[in-house]
Design a protein around this motif. Structure first.
Motif, mmCIF file in Angstrom:
data_model
loop_
_atom_site.group_PDB
_atom_site.id
_atom_site.type_symbol
_atom_site.label_atom_id
_atom_site.label_comp_id
_atom_site.label_asym_id
_atom_site.label_seq_id
_atom_site.Cartn_x
_atom_site.Cartn_y
_atom_site.Cartn_z
ATOM 1 N N TRP A 50 1.160 -1.050 -0.013
ATOM 2 C CA TRP A 50 -0.068 0.123 -0.105
ATOM 3 C C TRP A 50 0.839 1.304 0.050
ATOM 4 C CZ3 TRP A 50 -0.674 3.724 3.798
ATOM 5 C CH2 TRP A 50 -1.958 4.857 3.500
ATOM 6 N N LEU A 51 1.834 1.242 0.697
ATOM 7 C CA LEU A 51 2.844 2.511 0.958
ATOM 8 C C LEU A 51 3.491 2.866 -0.540
ATOM 9 C CD1 LEU A 51 4.405 2.042 4.377
ATOM 10 C CD2 LEU A 51 2.889 3.818 3.681
ATOM 11 N N TYR A 80 0.267 3.200 -3.618
ATOM 12 C CA TYR A 80 -0.856 4.136 -3.112
ATOM 13 C C TYR A 80 -1.290 4.719 -4.312
ATOM 14 C CZ TYR A 80 -3.698 7.249 -0.488
ATOM 15 O OH TYR A 80 -4.694 8.279 -0.247
ATOM 16 N N ASP A 81 -2.374 4.392 -4.754
ATOM 17 C CA ASP A 81 -3.167 5.154 -5.860
ATOM 18 C C ASP A 81 -3.863 6.294 -5.549
ATOM 19 O OD1 ASP A 81 -2.257 3.112 -7.828
ATOM 20 O OD2 ASP A 81 -3.871 1.893 -7.231
#
Length: 127
Positions: A104-105, A108-109
């Protein structure tokens, strides 16, 4: 429809699967005993990213490291001490949560990317 997995042939003519970098079962475990090696972290992370053990075995180590960096941002040898420190400080954490957090980091969209992918439009963008 069942499909057969591709196999290689040994010198004696028997079929065998390519050697994986880490012996994992069909399901990736949520916890792995620490300390891990960087190769184990590489294989586990790629399995979570959708690269089967067989696919990992079909390419060079450098390719697998590039795949890992694409999903998690850093090389496994760089993340390994971080994961070890987190696990020492928070024993209840599992490897899957650490891998998901790094993914996610890294990937990250932004909303505009998600709107294109999923078809959502902010009303402030409408003319």
């Amino acid at each position: 429809i069942a499909r057969k997995r591709p196999t290689t042939t040994s010198p004696k003519g028997r079929k065998k699967a390519p050697e994986p970098t880490l012996q994992l079962t069909s399901a990736v475990p949520k916890t792995l005993p620490l300390p891990l090696t960087s190769k184990e972290l590489l294989s586990c992370g790629l399995s979570y990213a959708g690269f089967s053990i067989q696919r990992q075995g079909n390419v060079r180590l450098e390719t697998n490291i590039e795949r890992f960096k694409g999903f998690y941002g850093l090389e496994p040898r760089t993340l390994l001490p971080v994961f070890t420190d987190v696990k020492d400080r928070f024993p209840a954490v599992n490897i899957k949560h650490l891998m998901m957090t790094m993914n996610w980091l890294t990937l990250y969209d932004k909303y505009v990317v998600l709107s294109g992918r999923w078809g959502y439009i902010l009303t402030s963008y409408v003319v």
